[in-house]
Design an enzyme around this catalytic site. Structure first.
Site, PDB file in Angstrom:
ATOM      1  N   PRO A 150       0.822  -1.219   0.000  1.00  0.00           N
ATOM      2  CA  PRO A 150       0.000   0.000   0.000  1.00  0.00           C
ATOM      3  C   PRO A 150       0.849   1.260   0.000  1.00  0.00           C
ATOM      4  O   PRO A 150       1.771   1.405   0.797  1.00  0.00           O
ATOM      5  CB  PRO A 150      -0.812  -0.117   1.291  1.00  0.00           C
ATOM      6  N   GLU A 151       0.541   2.134  -0.919  1.00  0.00           N
ATOM      7  CA  GLU A 151       1.195   3.444  -0.971  1.00  0.00           C
ATOM      8  C   GLU A 151       0.210   4.470  -0.425  1.00  0.00           C
ATOM      9  O   GLU A 151      -0.908   4.131  -0.055  1.00  0.00           O
ATOM     10  CB  GLU A 151       1.553   3.761  -2.435  1.00  0.00           C
TER      11      GLU A 151
END
Ligand SMILES: [Zn+2]
Length: 271
Positions: A2-3
């Site tokens: 996840p960014e």
């Protein structure tokens, strides 16, 4: 992994059902994720009302009326499952309100949870030295100009430095440098003011676009098996080694390694 856009989308998705609700039950299904769950987490949350959610860099924030904030990090594989129905063996923390349940599921357990006094969040060690939010008003061309002044390191590496910009990961740094037509190998200190102005604008653009794409996957999450997961954005350079540049300039996307991580760029149009 996840960014920032996934974390932002996750926070917005949680907020829909969690903001304003009272937490009635909390279950820890193991003692730790990447780190042990903080002592007193269950007692601190049970009976507390959620009074707002937020995000700092890649951390999600759940503020409660007990003046404490539950901070979560999704690590490599973490996601929140809302009203999941069947339990998953990787649901490590489950929070229930009168109407919904929220399971933090993380097979690889690089994620973690902490409990921080809300007024002391800015001094919490991971936040203490952090630079401005890329979507906030403090990220300006002037800020980058000051932070880069005299620096001979490649601009790509300095953009990944959380003290300069918070929460910008490898994917979005590559994408932003492409959109700003800046060579990722260029010494940060010599990048022109107009190029820095372009860079600030496209950093916002690329993140907002990804958050928008996430918003479309958010609609799915009303499904009974709905999960706040990851979404695929159409990337211009990331992972496109050997493919033609989308600017049709006969450039070929090239992968190099900087600071131990891959960088993708077009040698034709990024100067
Ligand atoms: Zn190109």
């Amino acid at each position: 992994m996840p960014e920032l856009p996934e974390v932002e989308t996750t926070v917005r998705g949680l907020a829909r059902h969690l903001d304003g609700a009272r937490i009635e039950r909390v279950a820890l299904n193991r003692p730790d994720m990447r780190f042990p769950f903080p002592e007193g987490l269950v007692q601190a949350l049970i009976g507390a009302r959620v009074i707002g959610l937020g995000r700092r860099a890649k951390y999600g924030l759940v503020h409660t009326d007990r003046v404490t904030t539950m901070v979560f990090h999704l690590g490599m594989s973490g996601r929140w499952r809302i009203d999941p129905g069947a339990p998953d063996k990787h649901d490590h923390l489950v929070i229930e309100t009168a109407d919904h349940s929220f399971a933090l599921c993380d097979p690889r357990r690089f994620g973690f949870v902490d409990l921080v006094e809300t007024g002391a969040l800015a001094a919490w060690p991971p936040f203490a030295a952090m630079g401005p939010e890329p979507l906030g008003s403090d990220l300006t061309p002037e800020h980058l100009h000051r932070a880069f002044a005299g620096r001979r390191q490649a601009i790509k590496l300095l953009l990944l430095d959380q003290r300069i910009v918070a929460g910008l990961g490898n994917i979005y740094v590559c994408e932003a440098l492409f959109r700003a037509r800046i060579d990722p190998r260029k010494a940060a200190g010599v990048v022109s003011r107009p190029a820095l102005a372009r860079l600030v604008a496209v950093i916002r653009e690329v993140l907002e676009q990804a958050i928008g794409d996430g918003g479309s996957s958010l609609r799915d999450y009303a499904r009974p098996d709905g999960e706040l997961g990851y979404f695929a954005t159409r990337f211009e350079v990331y992972g496109r080694e050997g493919e033609p540049c989308r600017r049709d300039d006969s450039g070929v996307i090239t992968r190099i390694v900087q600071g131990g991580r891959s960088t993708w760029y077009c040698p034709r149009c990024q100067k």
